[in-house]
Motif scaffolding. Structure first.
Motif, PDB file in Angstrom:
ATOM      1  N   GLU A   1      -2.001 -81.973 -21.440  1.00 60.05           N
ATOM      2  CA  GLU A   1      -2.197 -81.421 -20.103  1.00 60.05           C
ATOM      3  C   GLU A   1      -1.910 -82.516 -19.078  1.00 60.05           C
ATOM      4  O   GLU A   1      -2.367 -83.652 -19.222  1.00 60.05           O
ATOM      5  N   THR A   2      -1.143 -82.171 -18.052  1.00 60.17           N
ATOM      6  CA  THR A   2      -0.743 -83.157 -17.050  1.00 60.17           C
ATOM      7  C   THR A   2      -1.206 -82.740 -15.662  1.00 60.17           C
ATOM      8  O   THR A   2      -1.526 -81.572 -15.414  1.00 60.17           O
ATOM      9  N   ASP A   3      -1.219 -83.702 -14.752  1.00 58.99           N
ATOM     10  CA  ASP A   3      -1.701 -83.431 -13.400  1.00 58.99           C
ATOM     11  C   ASP A   3      -0.693 -82.675 -12.550  1.00 58.99           C
ATOM     12  O   ASP A   3      -1.067 -82.031 -11.565  1.00 58.99           O
TER      13      ASP A   3
ATOM     14  N   THR B   1       0.923 -77.698 -19.125  1.00 56.16           N
ATOM     15  CA  THR B   1       0.663 -78.116 -20.504  1.00 56.16           C
ATOM     16  C   THR B   1       1.941 -78.122 -21.322  1.00 56.16           C
ATOM     17  O   THR B   1       2.730 -77.175 -21.253  1.00 56.16           O
TER      18      THR B   1
ATOM     19  N   TYR C   1      -4.119 -76.655 -16.211  1.00 53.30           N
ATOM     20  CA  TYR C   1      -3.100 -77.606 -15.780  1.00 53.30           C
ATOM     21  C   TYR C   1      -1.788 -77.343 -16.515  1.00 53.30           C
ATOM     22  O   TYR C   1      -1.783 -76.725 -17.592  1.00 53.30           O
TER      23      TYR C   1
ATOM     24  N   ASP D   1       2.603 -73.092 -17.925  1.00 51.01           N
ATOM     25  CA  ASP D   1       2.281 -73.386 -16.528  1.00 51.01           C
ATOM     26  C   ASP D   1       2.003 -72.078 -15.824  1.00 51.01           C
ATOM     27  O   ASP D   1       2.921 -71.388 -15.371  1.00 51.01           O
TER      28      ASP D   1
ATOM     29  N   PHE E   1      -6.585 -76.362 -25.460  1.00 46.00           N
ATOM     30  CA  PHE E   1      -6.229 -76.602 -24.069  1.00 46.00           C
ATOM     31  C   PHE E   1      -6.694 -75.419 -23.229  1.00 46.00           C
ATOM     32  O   PHE E   1      -7.016 -74.357 -23.762  1.00 46.00           O
ATOM     33  N   THR E   2      -6.746 -75.612 -21.911  1.00 43.23           N
ATOM     34  CA  THR E   2      -7.328 -74.616 -21.022  1.00 43.23           C
ATOM     35  C   THR E   2      -6.309 -73.843 -20.196  1.00 43.23           C
ATOM     36  O   THR E   2      -6.661 -72.825 -19.591  1.00 43.23           O
ATOM     37  N   ALA E   3      -5.087 -74.334 -20.107  1.00 46.52           N
ATOM     38  CA  ALA E   3      -4.047 -73.749 -19.253  1.00 46.52           C
ATOM     39  C   ALA E   3      -4.397 -73.824 -17.770  1.00 46.52           C
ATOM     40  O   ALA E   3      -3.744 -73.191 -16.951  1.00 46.52           O
TER      41      ALA E   3
ATOM     42  N   LYS F   1       6.418 -75.208 -22.673  1.00 47.20           N
ATOM     43  CA  LYS F   1       5.629 -75.514 -21.485  1.00 47.20           C
ATOM     44  C   LYS F   1       4.803 -74.299 -21.099  1.00 47.20           C
ATOM     45  O   LYS F   1       5.309 -73.173 -21.053  1.00 47.20           O
TER      46      LYS F   1
END
Length: 225
Positions: free
Chosen positions: A193-195, A148, A146, A219, A142-144, A217
């Motif tokens: 990952e969420t919007d 996560t 968004y 964020d 994942f990229t962080a 989480k």
């Protein structure tokens, strides 16, 4: 990786000479701090490639420590982060490795607190952007960029459907998902990952699902201390 805007190239507001070696390093430290969920007591940081060669000159060590203390990329305390960590009783050791990594700016963290242990491997990939590639021996990415969720759970039929159903009912859109497992019907990890930011109340609902062990989480939009 496809850059989304000019700020993805030039990097964020930051302390230090290089977005890859300082801003990205701060963000890697913040990600692992949020995954641990509390201030670490002992930290071992192994650097690879370019990070290993230049970390002292570019201030990467101070940036990583600043991230571990949940500092933002532009926090004026970054130059004295090592002293701040020592004052807080955080023991930090830096190691370098000649082993080949997928990206030249790669770092591996091994952390422990009073109650938890955690490992994470990630890389600073340019413009202050990062990519996480392993958490606690699970190959998840994942990229962080968004909000996560990092979900540790048992592999069972219907688990992903149950998770996504709860998110859907709360109108949380999933932008990316990755999963790794130790084998069928064994331990697994799912990254989502969420919007939009995930409310704590929804995380508590997710924790009540059968065979969920832990949810963390990440964020980075949430301001550090």
């Amino acid at each position: 990786m496809r850059f989304k805007d000019v700020f993805s190239i030039i990097g964020p507001s930051m302390i230090g000479p290089s977005s890859s070696h300082t801003a990205g390093a701060v963000r890697l430290g913040r990600v692992v701090r949020q995954l641990l969920g509390e201030q670490p007591k002992k930290v071992e940081i192994t650097l690879y490639g370019s990070f290993a060669d230049t970390y002292r000159g570019h201030g990467t060590d101070l940036a990583l420590i600043g991230g571990l203390l949940d500092y933002e990329t532009d926090d004026p305390r970054i130059p004295v982060a090592a002293e701040e960590a020592e004052a807080l009783g955080v023991e930090i050791a830096f190691l370098t490795s000649k082993d080949k990594a997928d990206h030249p700016n790669t770092v591996r963290f091994n952390l422990s607190s009073e109650t938890r242990e955690l490992s994470m491997t990630g890389a600073s990939i340019g413009g202050g952007n990062v990519e996480i590639v392993n958490v606690n021996q699970f190959d998840v990415k994942f990229t962080a960029v968004y909000p996560t969720l990092v979900i540790s759970h048992h592999d069972r039929p219907g688990m992903i459907a149950d998770i996504t159903a709860l998110l859907g009912r709360s109108e949380i859109n999933i932008g990316f998902m990755d999963l790794d497992r130790k084998g069928r019907d064994r331990e697994a990890m799912t990254v989502i990952e969420t919007d939009v930011s995930i409310p704590d109340s929804l995380i508590e609902e997710l924790k009540n699902l059968s065979m969920i062990h832990e949810i963390k989480k990440v964020d980075l939009a949430e301001r550090g201390e």
